[in-house]
Scaffold this active site. Sequence first.
Site, short mmCIF file in Angstrom:
data_model
loop_
_atom_site.label_atom_id
_atom_site.label_comp_id
_atom_site.label_asym_id
_atom_site.label_seq_id
_atom_site.Cartn_x
_atom_site.Cartn_y
_atom_site.Cartn_z
N GLY A 15 0.81 -1.22 0.00
CA GLY A 15 0.00 0.00 0.00
C GLY A 15 0.84 1.26 0.00
O GLY A 15 0.38 2.32 0.46
N THR A 17 1.70 3.39 -2.23
CA THR A 17 1.31 4.55 -3.02
C THR A 17 -0.07 5.09 -2.64
O THR A 17 -0.61 5.96 -3.31
CB THR A 17 1.31 4.20 -4.52
OG1 THR A 17 0.37 3.15 -4.77
CG2 THR A 17 2.69 3.77 -4.98
N GLY A 18 -0.62 4.59 -1.52
CA GLY A 18 -1.92 5.04 -1.06
C GLY A 18 -1.83 6.29 -0.20
O GLY A 18 -0.75 6.87 -0.03
N ILE A 20 -2.02 7.03 3.14
CA ILE A 20 -1.06 7.08 4.25
C ILE A 20 0.22 6.35 3.90
O ILE A 20 1.29 6.62 4.47
CB ILE A 20 -1.69 6.50 5.54
CG1 ILE A 20 -0.91 6.94 6.78
CG2 ILE A 20 -1.79 4.97 5.47
CD1 ILE A 20 -0.88 8.44 6.98
N GLY A 21 0.16 5.43 2.94
CA GLY A 21 1.35 4.68 2.55
C GLY A 21 2.47 5.57 2.05
O GLY A 21 3.65 5.30 2.31
N LYS A 138 -11.24 -4.44 9.96
CA LYS A 138 -10.09 -4.47 10.86
C LYS A 138 -10.33 -5.40 12.04
O LYS A 138 -9.41 -6.06 12.53
CB LYS A 138 -9.76 -3.05 11.36
CG LYS A 138 -9.14 -2.16 10.29
CD LYS A 138 -8.75 -0.80 10.85
CE LYS A 138 -8.11 0.08 9.79
NZ LYS A 138 -7.71 1.41 10.31
N ARG A 142 -8.00 -8.55 13.35
CA ARG A 142 -7.57 -8.77 14.74
C ARG A 142 -8.01 -10.15 15.23
O ARG A 142 -7.26 -10.83 15.93
CB ARG A 142 -8.14 -7.69 15.65
CG ARG A 142 -7.41 -6.35 15.54
CD ARG A 142 -7.57 -5.54 16.80
NE ARG A 142 -6.97 -4.22 16.68
CZ ARG A 142 -6.83 -3.38 17.69
NH1 ARG A 142 -7.26 -3.73 18.90
NH2 ARG A 142 -6.27 -2.19 17.52
#
Length: 321
Positions: A15, A17-18, A20-21, A138, A142
């Site tokens: 990720g 280039t996303g 937050i990446g 998410k 987990r």
Amino acid sequence: MANEAPIPNKILLFGATGLIGEYILQALIEAKPKFEKLGIFTSPRTAKDKADAIEKLKAQGVDVVVGDVTNEDDVKQTYQDYDTIISALGRGAIPLQIPLLTLAESTPNIHTFYPSEYGTDIEYSPTTSPHEPPHQFKLKVRAHIRDNIHRLKITYLVTGPYSDLYIGKLPNAPDAGTWDIANKTATLLGTGDEKVSFTTMHDVGVLLVAALRTPTSSQVRTLKVNSFTATPHQILTEYEKQTGAKWDVSYTSLDALRAAERKAWEEGKLTATAYTLRRIWTEGGTLYEERDNGRVGEPGVETLEEQVGAAVGRERGDGKL
């Protein structure tokens, strides 16, 4: 310590280039001392569409692996060259982490995995969190980790909301909180005095690198970190200070925010997630007894003043002030 994982030194980022990446990757590139190996795993389409950016990364010493994240052979072959996996996959791609984790668990040279947890704490409340729509993917990751991952060292880097996206204009849902610099108007959530703990997107990368440099003996480590805590009124005060003007202010009460949230989900609007997250933040879902920045060496982080300054600077660059 006997159970302490080695310091991560060969990093593979998904990720990259996303949203937050890009910030995480830049922090990894700028890390001192440098990591022994830094690579990204990207799709053929991204490699083609962002060819110039990819070439720039290669020039900076980043290894670029082009492959299919859903292809087990592509991922397994790439894993052989790394010891740490960092995921910055976006919200819609979160479930892809489950097979990535499973493969990492069975790859002996990989000892550390950072799932894509940046943002609101998805287990902030034992009674409420399990039912929040934006948290479902998410939460499944987990659960998979609890049930199936026993060898890897896992770190959840919980950052709270990105201040870059909150401190600014929200044109599609202004009643969910917005700051209109050009017109000097703002819509504040709640009473305006509710505290929210923010992390700048730049600081997500800074804090992640600090966490990588800090060994842990825990099999699963949760780090609740942030840049600063502020109320909407404090943000408004900083805007007025930096723009030299008094702003017109309106409010969306928590009850009104909850009603707008319900309606957005019922109507299937893309803004539904924004309403939910901002309601959680206004309710105090990002506040903890203490933050964990000190557990990773208390790296320098950005301030509210700097974040508002950046927002004002962007508008001035557009000639709107």
